[in-house]
Design a protein around this motif. Structure first.
Motif, PDB file in Angstrom:
ATOM      1  N   LEU A  56       0.818  -1.206   0.000  1.00  0.00           N
ATOM      2  CA  LEU A  56       0.000   0.000   0.000  1.00  0.00           C
ATOM      3  C   LEU A  56       0.853   1.258   0.000  1.00  0.00           C
ATOM      4  O   LEU A  56       0.556   2.219  -0.717  1.00  0.00           O
ATOM      5  N   TYR A  57       1.909   1.257   0.776  1.00  0.00           N
ATOM      6  CA  TYR A  57       2.799   2.414   0.825  1.00  0.00           C
ATOM      7  C   TYR A  57       3.471   2.625  -0.534  1.00  0.00           C
ATOM      8  O   TYR A  57       3.564   3.763  -1.017  1.00  0.00           O
ATOM      9  N   ALA A  58       3.934   1.538  -1.163  1.00  0.00           N
ATOM     10  CA  ALA A  58       4.580   1.649  -2.471  1.00  0.00           C
ATOM     11  C   ALA A  58       3.596   2.167  -3.521  1.00  0.00           C
ATOM     12  O   ALA A  58       3.957   3.000  -4.344  1.00  0.00           O
ATOM     13  N   ALA A  59       2.365   1.691  -3.483  1.00  0.00           N
ATOM     14  CA  ALA A  59       1.356   2.173  -4.420  1.00  0.00           C
ATOM     15  C   ALA A  59       1.063   3.654  -4.180  1.00  0.00           C
ATOM     16  O   ALA A  59       0.924   4.422  -5.145  1.00  0.00           O
ATOM     17  N   TYR A  60       0.983   4.054  -2.936  1.00  0.00           N
ATOM     18  CA  TYR A  60       0.759   5.458  -2.599  1.00  0.00           C
ATOM     19  C   TYR A  60       1.887   6.339  -3.136  1.00  0.00           C
ATOM     20  O   TYR A  60       1.649   7.382  -3.768  1.00  0.00           O
ATOM     21  N   LYS A  61       3.147   5.917  -2.894  1.00  0.00           N
ATOM     22  CA  LYS A  61       4.286   6.707  -3.353  1.00  0.00           C
ATOM     23  C   LYS A  61       4.368   6.747  -4.882  1.00  0.00           C
ATOM     24  O   LYS A  61       4.810   7.726  -5.438  1.00  0.00           O
TER      25      LYS A  61
END
Length: 64
Positions: A56-61
């Motif tokens: 989720l963090y990678a997708a957000y970034k």
């Protein structure tokens, strides 16, 4: 707590581990997370949540 660089490195490690786990699971049914957690369901769940949060963090970034 973590610098941005450290957080990105940790996320990358978790995503690589998750990808390897999915690949091995599809290839021969081996679940590395289950093996690494010594089949403790709480540890296994925590590790899988950590990989999911890293995704989720990678997708957000990527899209922010």
């Amino acid at each position: 707590m973590f610098s941005e660089k450290q957080l990105v490195f940790l996320v990358q490690i978790l995503l690589i581990a998750g990808a390897l786990n999915w690949g091995l699971n599809a290839y021969n049914g081996m679940d590395l997370v289950k093996m690494a957690s010594m089949e403790n369901p709480m540890v296994e769940m925590g590790l899988k949540y950590a990989v999911a949060l890293a995704g989720l963090y990678a997708a957000y970034k990527l899209y922010a």
